[in-house]
Design a protein around this motif. Structure first.
Motif, short mmCIF file in Angstrom:
data_model
loop_
_atom_site.label_atom_id
_atom_site.label_comp_id
_atom_site.label_asym_id
_atom_site.label_seq_id
_atom_site.Cartn_x
_atom_site.Cartn_y
_atom_site.Cartn_z
N GLU A 7 0.91 -1.19 0.09
CA GLU A 7 -0.07 0.08 0.00
C GLU A 7 0.77 1.29 0.21
O GLU A 7 2.13 1.17 0.22
CB GLU A 7 -0.84 0.06 1.28
CG GLU A 7 -0.03 0.17 2.60
CD GLU A 7 -0.81 -0.13 3.69
OE1 GLU A 7 -2.11 -0.40 3.80
OE2 GLU A 7 -0.42 -0.13 5.01
N PRO A 8 0.47 2.28 -0.22
CA PRO A 8 1.28 3.72 -0.30
C PRO A 8 1.82 4.02 1.14
O PRO A 8 1.46 3.39 2.12
CB PRO A 8 0.07 4.67 -0.54
CG PRO A 8 -1.05 4.06 -1.18
CD PRO A 8 -1.09 2.72 -0.58
N PHE A 9 3.17 4.13 0.94
CA PHE A 9 4.12 4.21 2.10
C PHE A 9 4.61 5.76 2.25
O PHE A 9 5.06 5.97 1.07
CB PHE A 9 4.95 3.09 2.05
CG PHE A 9 6.06 3.25 3.20
CD1 PHE A 9 5.88 2.45 4.48
CD2 PHE A 9 7.44 4.02 3.15
CE1 PHE A 9 6.90 2.35 5.46
CE2 PHE A 9 8.27 3.91 4.14
CZ PHE A 9 7.81 3.25 5.18
N TYR A 10 4.91 6.11 3.24
CA TYR A 10 5.67 7.41 3.27
C TYR A 10 6.26 7.66 4.62
O TYR A 10 5.97 6.97 5.68
CB TYR A 10 4.90 8.65 3.07
CG TYR A 10 3.74 9.02 4.12
CD1 TYR A 10 4.06 9.84 5.05
CD2 TYR A 10 2.57 8.39 3.72
CE1 TYR A 10 3.13 10.13 6.32
CE2 TYR A 10 1.64 8.71 5.02
CZ TYR A 10 1.96 9.52 5.98
OH TYR A 10 0.76 9.79 6.96
N ARG A 27 0.98 0.77 -9.06
CA ARG A 27 -0.14 0.11 -8.50
C ARG A 27 0.28 -0.53 -7.27
O ARG A 27 1.56 -0.75 -7.07
CB ARG A 27 -0.49 -0.70 -9.49
CG ARG A 27 -1.50 -0.28 -10.73
CD ARG A 27 -1.82 -1.25 -11.61
NE ARG A 27 -1.53 -0.89 -12.95
CZ ARG A 27 -0.68 -1.56 -13.84
NH1 ARG A 27 -0.40 -2.49 -13.41
NH2 ARG A 27 -0.42 -1.23 -14.94
N TYR A 28 -0.65 -0.88 -6.50
CA TYR A 28 -0.59 -1.52 -5.20
C TYR A 28 -1.38 -2.85 -5.07
O TYR A 28 -2.46 -2.93 -5.99
CB TYR A 28 -0.76 -0.65 -4.16
CG TYR A 28 -0.30 0.50 -3.94
CD1 TYR A 28 1.09 0.50 -3.37
CD2 TYR A 28 -0.62 1.64 -4.38
CE1 TYR A 28 1.75 1.85 -3.42
CE2 TYR A 28 -0.02 3.02 -4.45
CZ TYR A 28 1.50 2.87 -3.94
OH TYR A 28 2.13 4.00 -4.16
N SER A 29 -0.67 -4.00 -4.83
CA SER A 29 -1.63 -5.15 -4.49
C SER A 29 -1.99 -5.71 -3.36
O SER A 29 -2.69 -6.86 -3.24
CB SER A 29 -0.37 -6.34 -5.00
OG SER A 29 0.31 -6.09 -6.15
N GLY A 30 -2.23 -4.78 -2.22
CA GLY A 30 -2.87 -5.22 -0.92
C GLY A 30 -1.80 -6.50 -0.56
O GLY A 30 -0.79 -6.44 -0.26
N ALA A 31 -2.46 -7.26 0.46
CA ALA A 31 -1.69 -8.40 0.99
C ALA A 31 -1.17 -9.32 0.05
O ALA A 31 -1.68 -9.84 -0.90
CB ALA A 31 -2.75 -9.26 1.87
N VAL A 32 0.18 -9.68 0.08
CA VAL A 32 0.95 -10.20 -0.46
C VAL A 32 1.88 -11.06 0.32
O VAL A 32 2.49 -10.63 1.18
CB VAL A 32 1.69 -9.57 -1.79
CG1 VAL A 32 0.66 -8.96 -2.88
CG2 VAL A 32 2.59 -8.61 -1.04
N THR A 33 2.21 -12.28 -0.33
CA THR A 33 3.36 -12.99 0.42
C THR A 33 4.72 -12.28 0.27
O THR A 33 4.98 -11.76 -0.75
CB THR A 33 3.33 -14.57 0.00
OG1 THR A 33 3.56 -14.73 -1.29
CG2 THR A 33 1.99 -15.14 0.41
N LYS A 40 7.59 -10.34 -7.97
CA LYS A 40 6.91 -9.22 -8.70
C LYS A 40 8.03 -8.01 -8.48
O LYS A 40 7.49 -6.78 -8.96
CB LYS A 40 5.38 -8.85 -8.27
CG LYS A 40 4.80 -10.19 -8.34
CD LYS A 40 4.69 -10.63 -9.80
CE LYS A 40 3.87 -11.78 -10.01
NZ LYS A 40 4.08 -12.78 -11.16
N SER A 41 9.18 -7.81 -7.68
CA SER A 41 9.83 -6.84 -7.36
C SER A 41 8.93 -5.52 -6.79
O SER A 41 9.17 -4.53 -7.13
CB SER A 41 10.57 -6.37 -8.42
OG SER A 41 11.35 -7.28 -8.93
N ILE A 42 8.25 -6.00 -5.89
CA ILE A 42 7.40 -4.98 -4.91
C ILE A 42 8.03 -4.14 -4.13
O ILE A 42 8.48 -4.73 -3.14
CB ILE A 42 5.99 -5.66 -4.57
CG1 ILE A 42 5.23 -6.35 -5.60
CG2 ILE A 42 5.27 -4.68 -3.70
CD1 ILE A 42 4.04 -7.11 -5.01
N ASN A 43 8.50 -2.93 -4.53
CA ASN A 43 9.35 -1.85 -3.67
C ASN A 43 8.87 -1.83 -2.07
O ASN A 43 9.50 -1.98 -1.34
CB ASN A 43 9.37 -0.74 -4.38
CG ASN A 43 10.23 -0.76 -5.54
OD1 ASN A 43 11.14 -1.86 -5.83
ND2 ASN A 43 9.96 0.13 -6.50
N ILE A 44 7.37 -1.50 -2.40
CA ILE A 44 6.76 -1.10 -0.95
C ILE A 44 6.94 -2.34 -0.02
O ILE A 44 7.53 -2.15 1.29
CB ILE A 44 5.43 -0.97 -1.05
CG1 ILE A 44 5.24 0.56 -2.01
CG2 ILE A 44 4.84 -0.34 0.38
CD1 ILE A 44 6.07 1.49 -1.58
#
Length: 168
Positions: A7-10, A27-33, A40-44
């Motif tokens: 989710e958005p992070f600051y 985009r954000y994916s919500g709950a992910v393992t 998926k290289s999700i930075n957040i």
């Protein structure tokens, strides 16, 4: 299989400056393992994980697995996104820890030195035991290897991902 919320992070730094990392595509994916986040290289998720671990522990972990380059003490959570430069050799040593069951093998560039008469004056095998050490539990190395394989097979390191990017 731990889950984190994408989710958005600051965060504000000590000087009051806002830092707000983004995922590729915004985009954000919500709950992910964590496995999916790596695939998926999700930075957040990477940033949130670094925050939980803490930067000092993360820095020590980098050193333990073979990163010899100084880590910028002001990098903070940006370390999770690769903000600190490393040499190719350090990167190879660090990644090899996973494949070697948690064992770190320091590289040897010169195996032996002989004098002009052919007598060995240095043989790397004399102190080889000093260049090998267990730096992470074998079961953790196994899981990391498996997760990295997933990223290469199904995620951003896969042929299908790069093929889709080329046609985008």
């Amino acid at each position: 299989e731990s889950v984190e919320i994408d989710e958005p992070f600051y965060q504000y730094d000590g000087a009051g400056n806002l830092w707000q990392p983004k995922n590729f595509g915004g985009r954000y994916s919500g709950a992910v393992t964590l496995r999916t986040a790596l695939e998926k290289s999700i930075n957040i998720v990477s940033v949130k994980l670094a925050q939980k671990i803490t930067v000092p522990k993360l820095t020590k972990y980098f050193e333990n697995i073979g990163i010899t380059q100084p880590i910028d003490p002001w990098a903070g959570l940006t370390l999770a996104l690769g903000s600190s430069g490393v040499t190719v050799l350090d990167q190879c040593v660090a990644y090899s820890v996973f494949a070697n069951g948690g064992m770190r093998y320091d590289p040897v560039l010169i195996r032996e030195v002989r004098d002009r008469d052919g007598v060995v004056v240095y043989d790397y095998r004399r102190d080889a035991a000093q260049r090998v050490r267990q730096v992470m539990p074998a079961n953790v190395a196994f899981v990391m290897t498996n997760m990295l394989e997933s990223a290469a097979t199904y995620g951003t390191g896969s042929e299908s991902y790069f093929g889709a990017m080329a046609h985008a």
